[in-house]
Design an enzyme around this catalytic site. Structure first.
Site, PDB file in Angstrom:
ATOM      1  N   HIS A 281      42.626  13.190 142.017  1.00  0.00           N
ATOM      2  CA  HIS A 281      42.112  14.496 142.437  1.00  0.00           C
ATOM      3  C   HIS A 281      40.593  14.470 142.514  1.00  0.00           C
ATOM      4  O   HIS A 281      39.906  13.899 141.672  1.00  0.00           O
ATOM      5  CB  HIS A 281      42.649  15.626 141.548  1.00  0.00           C
ATOM      6  CG  HIS A 281      42.024  15.788 140.203  1.00  0.00           C
ATOM      7  ND1 HIS A 281      40.867  16.516 139.989  1.00  0.00           N
ATOM      8  CD2 HIS A 281      42.412  15.364 138.976  1.00  0.00           C
ATOM      9  CE1 HIS A 281      40.578  16.531 138.696  1.00  0.00           C
ATOM     10  NE2 HIS A 281      41.498  15.833 138.057  1.00  0.00           N
ATOM     11  N   ASP A 293      36.299  13.608 134.865  1.00  0.00           N
ATOM     12  CA  ASP A 293      37.483  14.341 135.328  1.00  0.00           C
ATOM     13  C   ASP A 293      37.162  15.076 136.626  1.00  0.00           C
ATOM     14  O   ASP A 293      36.745  16.227 136.599  1.00  0.00           O
ATOM     15  CB  ASP A 293      37.916  15.337 134.249  1.00  0.00           C
ATOM     16  CG  ASP A 293      39.177  16.097 134.613  1.00  0.00           C
ATOM     17  OD1 ASP A 293      39.918  15.633 135.503  1.00  0.00           O
ATOM     18  OD2 ASP A 293      39.417  17.151 134.014  1.00  0.00           O
ATOM     19  N   GLU A 325      43.486  20.478 142.205  1.00  0.00           N
ATOM     20  CA  GLU A 325      44.329  19.999 141.111  1.00  0.00           C
ATOM     21  C   GLU A 325      44.089  20.808 139.850  1.00  0.00           C
ATOM     22  O   GLU A 325      45.016  21.111 139.098  1.00  0.00           O
ATOM     23  CB  GLU A 325      44.034  18.520 140.841  1.00  0.00           C
ATOM     24  CG  GLU A 325      44.975  17.854 139.837  1.00  0.00           C
ATOM     25  CD  GLU A 325      44.494  17.963 138.391  1.00  0.00           C
ATOM     26  OE1 GLU A 325      45.224  17.510 137.491  1.00  0.00           O
ATOM     27  OE2 GLU A 325      43.381  18.510 138.156  1.00  0.00           O
ATOM     28  N   GLU A 326      42.827  21.172 139.644  1.00  0.00           N
ATOM     29  CA  GLU A 326      42.474  21.877 138.416  1.00  0.00           C
ATOM     30  C   GLU A 326      43.083  23.278 138.343  1.00  0.00           C
ATOM     31  O   GLU A 326      43.064  23.902 137.287  1.00  0.00           O
ATOM     32  CB  GLU A 326      40.945  21.968 138.285  1.00  0.00           C
ATOM     33  CG  GLU A 326      40.246  20.635 138.133  1.00  0.00           C
ATOM     34  CD  GLU A 326      40.475  19.991 136.779  1.00  0.00           C
ATOM     35  OE1 GLU A 326      41.274  20.529 135.986  1.00  0.00           O
ATOM     36  OE2 GLU A 326      39.866  18.938 136.514  1.00  0.00           O
ATOM     37  N   ASP A 354      43.818   9.619 137.118  1.00  0.00           N
ATOM     38  CA  ASP A 354      43.167  10.848 136.692  1.00  0.00           C
ATOM     39  C   ASP A 354      42.490  10.610 135.353  1.00  0.00           C
ATOM     40  O   ASP A 354      43.153  10.434 134.335  1.00  0.00           O
ATOM     41  CB  ASP A 354      44.209  11.964 136.571  1.00  0.00           C
ATOM     42  CG  ASP A 354      43.593  13.332 136.351  1.00  0.00           C
ATOM     43  OD1 ASP A 354      42.367  13.414 136.177  1.00  0.00           O
ATOM     44  OD2 ASP A 354      44.345  14.326 136.353  1.00  0.00           O
ATOM     45  N   HIS A 454      36.171  19.290 130.858  1.00  0.00           N
ATOM     46  CA  HIS A 454      36.077  20.613 131.482  1.00  0.00           C
ATOM     47  C   HIS A 454      34.797  21.359 131.111  1.00  0.00           C
ATOM     48  O   HIS A 454      34.762  22.596 131.170  1.00  0.00           O
ATOM     49  CB  HIS A 454      37.299  21.464 131.156  1.00  0.00           C
ATOM     50  CG  HIS A 454      38.507  21.092 131.953  1.00  0.00           C
ATOM     51  ND1 HIS A 454      39.672  21.817 131.941  1.00  0.00           N
ATOM     52  CD2 HIS A 454      38.732  20.058 132.795  1.00  0.00           C
ATOM     53  CE1 HIS A 454      40.557  21.255 132.739  1.00  0.00           C
ATOM     54  NE2 HIS A 454      40.003  20.172 133.261  1.00  0.00           N
TER      55      HIS A 454
END
Length: 516
Positions: A281, A293, A325-326, A354, A454
Site C-alpha cells: 500500500h 508504514d 489501505e489505511e 506492508d 501511525h
C-alpha cells in the site's frame, strides 16, 4: 501523469540513471533468483524513501489518500514504472475521506463542571473520549439523556442501547443522546439518535472486563450530520446521572467522498493466463509521512520492479501500489471486487509487503499453512508453498525468521477472500517485541516494533536499514522465482464468502477503529 516538484523529480531521474544499462531498452537474459536478490543495493531503495519523505514535506507532512501528497506519490511511482517499460494503469475509485482538524472538547457544564481528557487527532494520546471517524463538526451544549442504559452493566455483553427506534420513544429533541456500546453497529445507534432529534451523540463502552476503554469507533457510511464521540465506561457512567446533567461537545472535522487511486504495472512479456502479483500500500495515515508504514514496502517493491524492467519472464508479472489501505483495505478491495471471475482465476498468487523495515523489527513471514496454530486459519491452497519459498531464502542465508498471522490487517485480505494463494513479509507494527524475539532478532523486548506507527515521527529516521536490505532481497528472490516458475498454484475454488475468523480480525484493519 507527470512528476510534481523538483526534489523528487531529481530523485526519480537519479534512480533511473543508476539502473543497469539496457534495463529499459534491450531484452536481458532471465535473471537467476539468487543473483538478482543480491544485485539490489539498499541505497537504491532508500532513495525512494527519501523521495516519499520529500513529497510529504512538500504537502503538509502526509501522503494519505485524498491528499495532494498521495497524488504526488502516485505520480512518482507511475512515472518511474512507465520509463522502465511497464504497461502502467492508474485505477481511480471513490472513498469516504475523513480528517479531524483539531482536538475535540467534551465537558460537563452542570452540575459540578468537569473537563474530560480528549484523544488527540493524530492518535498519539488516547484520552477519556474520541471523535468517531466520519463524525460531523459541531459545537453543542445541551442536556444529556441516557437511552436504554444498563448500569451497572451485566456480567456479559448484552446492551441494546439505541439499536431500535423505539428506544427513543421518550427522547427529548435537542438533547445529547448518551448511548451504551452493544449489539448493533455504532452507525445504527447514531442514525436512530439523529432521527429522534439528538443534537449530538456520546457512545460509551459497555462496562464488562475488556470493554471499559475509550471507544475508537467509526460511523462511516451513516447519513449522520451531528457530532458523534466514543467514550470510556467511566465517562458514560459519570454523565448518566443525575438527570438533567448538561454537557458541551465540540468537534471539528472534514467528512466527504473523495477520489484516490491504485497504481498497477504489468510486464509486457509472460503468459497472460498465469499472473504473478505483488503489492504494497502506497498511502500513509494523515498524521505523518508513512515512511516505514508503508513507504518501506512500496519502495522495496518499486526498486525490484525497476530492476526487472523488460527482463524476459514466463508468467505475466503484475505489481500494485494500493490506495486507501489505511481506511480499511479499500484500494485492494476495489481492485479484487471489480475483476471479472475469469481475470481473478488468472492470478495464481499474491505477495504482500506492508512495513518492511520496522526499527525494532522481527522478520515475519505470513503463516500460509497455519503451522504456528495461532489466530487465523491457513491461507488458500498454495499459500503454504509461498511461505516455504521465503523460509528457504532466509534459511540459505542463515537469517532468523518467524511466522506472522494472516490477521486481516493488510491487502492480502481481499485476495484470500476469493481463494487466491497469498504470502509476504511483515516486520511488526504497534505490537510489543517478545523476549524470545529480541534474542532472535536483536532489539528491545517489551518495546513496540515501530514506536512511530501511525505518527508524525514515521520519517526516514524510523527505518532499519538491515531489515530493509534483508526484505528487499527476499522480495526480489520471490518475485523473480514466481515470474519464471513452471509450477504455480492452479485456479482454486474462489469462494466469495470465505472469511478469516472474526475473533482474529479487527473490524477495520490497521487503524483499530471499530464499528460496534
Amino acid at each position: 501523469m507527470h512528476l510534481r516538484g523538483t526534489a523528487y523529480r531529481a530523485t526519480a531521474v537519479a534512480t533511473l540513471a543508476a539502473l543497469p544499462l539496457g534495463l529499459t531498452t534491450a531484452a536481458r537474459a532471465e535473471p537467476r533468483p539468487d543473483a538478482f536478490a543480491t544485485s539490489i543495493p539498499v541505497a537504491a531503495v532508500e532513495r525512494h524513501l527519501e523521495a516519499f519523505q520529500e513529497i510529504a514535506d512538500a504537502h503538509g507532512g502526509t501522503r494519505a489518500s485524498g491528499t495532494p501528497g498521495y497524488a504526488a506519490s502516485r505520480d512518482y511511482v507511475a512515472g518511474l514504472l512507465r520509463k522502465a517499460g511497464y504497461d502502467v494503469s492508474v485505477q481511480p475509485f471513490e472513498f469516504p475521506f475523513y480528517r479531524e482538524n483539531s482536538t475535540p472538547t467534551l465537558e460537563r457544564v452542570s452540575p459540578k463542571p468537569k473537563s474530560y481528557k480528549p484523544t488527540l487527532p493524530d492518535g498519539s494520546v488516547v484520552g477519556d473520549f474520541a471523535t468517531m471517524v466520519s463524525s460531523r463538526s459541531g459545537d453543542v451544549t445541551a442536556t444529556v439523556q441516557g437511552v436504554d442504559l444498563l448500569l451497572p452493566p451485566p456480567a456479559k455483553p448484552r446492551s441494546t442501547s439505541g439499536c431500535e427506534a423505539s428506544d427513543f420513544s421518550r427522547f427529548k429533541p435537542g438533547n445529547i443522546a448518551l448511548l451504551q456500546r452493544g449489539t448493533c453497529d455504532f452507525k445504527v445507534k447514531a442514525v436512530n439518535a439523529q432521527a429522534a432529534g439528538a443534537s449530538a451523540v456520546i457512545i460509551f463502552n459497555e462496562g464488562q472486563s475488556g470493554r471499559t476503554d475509550t471507544l475508537l469507533g467509526r460511523i462511516t457510511g451513516a447519513d449522520v450530520t451531528i457530532p458523534v464521540v466514543g467514550a470510556d465506561f467511566a465517562l458514560g457512567k459519570d454523565l448518566a446521572s443525575p438527570a438533567g446533567t448538561v454537557a458541551r461537545i465540540r468537534t471539528d472535522t472534514e467528512s466527504e467522498v473523495r477520489t484516490t487511486w491504485n497504481v498497477l504495472a504489468e510486464s509486457t512479456a509472460g503468459d497472460a493466463g498465469k499472473v504473478v502479483m505483488s503489492g504494497a500500500h502506497l498511502d500513509s495515515v494523515l498524521a505523518g509521512p508513512g515512511i516505514n508504514d508503508n513507504g518501506s514496502g512500496s519502495a522495496a517493491l518499486l526498486e525490484v520492479a525497476l530492476r526487472m524492467g523488460e527482463s524476459p519472464v514466463k508468467n505475466k508479472t503484475r505489481f500494485a501500489w494500493w490506495g486507501a489501505e489505511e481506511l480499511g483495505l479499500l484500494g485492494s478491495e476495489h481492485y479484487v471486487e471489480a475483476l471479472p471471475r475469469n481475470e481473478r482465476d488468472r492470478i495464481r498468487l499474491y505477495l504482500n509487503y506492508d512495513m518492511a523495515a520496522s526499527p525494532n523489527h522481527m522478520l515475519g513471514i505470513y503463516d500460509g499453512d497455519d503451522s504456528d496454530k495461532e489466530g487465523a486459519p491457513a491461507g488458500p491452497p498454495g499459500s503454504d508453498a509461498i511461505e516455504k519459498t521465503f523460509e528457504r531464502y532466509f534459511d540459505a542465508r542463515r537469517v532468523p525468521h518467524t511466522g506472522t498471522d494472516f490477521s486481516g490487517r493488510s491487502d492480502y485480505g481481499p485476495f484470500i477472500k476469493v481463494g487466491i494463494p497469498a504470502g509476504g513479509l511483515f516486520t511488526g507494527a504497534e505490537g510489543l517485541k517478545t523476549a524470545e524475539e529480541a534474542k532472535k532478532f536483536g532489539g528491545t523486548a517489551k518495546a513496540a516494533y515501530d514506536a512511530c506507527y501511525h505518527l508524525a515521527c514515521d520519517t526516514t529516521a524510523n527505518i532499519s536499514p538491515k531489515a530493509l536490505l534483508l526484505n528487499t532481497g527476499a522480495i526480489a528472490h520471490a518475485t523473480i522465482t514466481y515470474a519464471n516458475a513452471t509450477n504455480l498454484p492452479g485456479p482454486q475454488a474462489r469462494s466469495a464468502t470465505r472469511r478469516i475468523t472474526h475473533k482474529t480480525v479487527p473490524p477495520h484493519p490497521h487503524d483499530h477503529h471499530i464499528t460496534h
